[in-house]
Design a protein around this motif. Sequence first.
Motif, short mmCIF file in Angstrom:
data_model
loop_
_atom_site.label_atom_id
_atom_site.label_comp_id
_atom_site.label_asym_id
_atom_site.label_seq_id
_atom_site.Cartn_x
_atom_site.Cartn_y
_atom_site.Cartn_z
N LYS A 245 0.82 -1.20 0.00
CA LYS A 245 0.00 0.00 0.00
C LYS A 245 0.86 1.25 0.00
O LYS A 245 1.96 1.26 0.55
N SER A 246 0.33 2.30 -0.57
CA SER A 246 0.97 3.61 -0.48
C SER A 246 0.72 4.19 0.91
O SER A 246 -0.15 3.71 1.65
N PHE A 247 1.47 5.23 1.21
CA PHE A 247 1.24 5.90 2.49
C PHE A 247 -0.19 6.41 2.58
O PHE A 247 -0.85 6.27 3.62
N GLU A 248 -0.68 6.97 1.50
CA GLU A 248 -2.04 7.52 1.50
C GLU A 248 -3.08 6.42 1.75
O GLU A 248 -4.08 6.65 2.45
N GLU A 249 -2.85 5.24 1.21
CA GLU A 249 -3.77 4.14 1.42
C GLU A 249 -3.75 3.66 2.87
O GLU A 249 -4.79 3.31 3.44
N ILE A 250 -2.56 3.64 3.46
CA ILE A 250 -2.46 3.25 4.87
C ILE A 250 -3.19 4.27 5.74
O ILE A 250 -4.00 3.91 6.61
N LEU A 251 -2.93 5.55 5.51
CA LEU A 251 -3.56 6.60 6.32
C LEU A 251 -5.07 6.57 6.17
O LEU A 251 -5.80 6.81 7.15
N LYS A 258 -8.77 5.17 14.15
CA LYS A 258 -10.04 4.60 13.71
C LYS A 258 -11.06 5.66 13.29
O LYS A 258 -11.69 5.55 12.25
N LYS A 259 -11.24 6.69 14.09
CA LYS A 259 -12.15 7.77 13.73
C LYS A 259 -11.57 9.08 14.24
O LYS A 259 -10.74 9.09 15.16
#
Length: 299
Positions: A245-251, A258-259
């Motif tokens: 995953k990219s960093f953006e996908e992880i974030l 979680k929220k």
Amino acid sequence: MPDLDLVPLSDKLFLVTAPNQGRFPFSYSFLIKGEKTALIDTGCGLDLCRALRDEFAIDAVYNSHAHPDHIAGNFIFKGIDLMVPDVLSQETGTLDILAARLIKDNLEVADFWKGFVKKFTGIQDYEVTGVFSDGDLLDFGGITLQAIHCPGHLADHFCFWEPENKILLSFDIDMTSFGPFYGNPEADINDFRHSMDKLIALEPAIVASSHKPPVTENAVQALIEFKSLLDRNEKAVLDALDSPKSFEEILAEKPLYKKYFPGGELLYAFFEGNMISSHLDELQSQGRVAHSNGKYQKI
């Protein structure tokens, strides 16, 4: 004027309760009543700070570190000595200076942060009059606190140790489920771990932090368990890498929080992003995660 609720930790050291059970945008303050009277941190709410100023002849105010929820009421004590950590002591005093330090070069987040902090804490500019350093013994007459540099949460984060009664004022080593927090660019996971080890070695009987009632039983175990939350967060980042995953996908998965607080999504994403990046850097240095073609993956 609100009533002051002082919780005794010893005959000369008191926790000043705060609204919202000490949670952001507030923090507990600590009142020292020795031959000299001092207040540690001014995040208990502006009205309570005014009540403390009016009821006690406060000789000095101390800041444990420069997060706004700990320093918001500094301006109320103008004319009284204000002592801050010697670490980055020039990078405090105004929201603009703090934003440049705590948010760095993300101008969108910095502008939002300044408005958010001003709205929720009421902070105003203040003037520092002196500094304290790691190992300093702060003698208030009948009670002495040792200043202990405990970076990780912030570079200038200090704890105070009262050895006679084995009381640790741990501030934002805060013993809450929200913590540990290391979301600012200057925060450091390894420093956080080392600071925790330093405090555990003291074997305190009482741990009084800034956002949770004091721990008066099994305090050492509570510190050990709080330190283990760093490993919990590391595992959450690793678990997010069930595929490259990219960093953006992880974030986007919000593996740590979680929220987000409604209306504070921009800040939460910034802070969680810094924390995730710190874990990814550490995991790469350990050879447990690789980064290539814009994707992170487990090894």
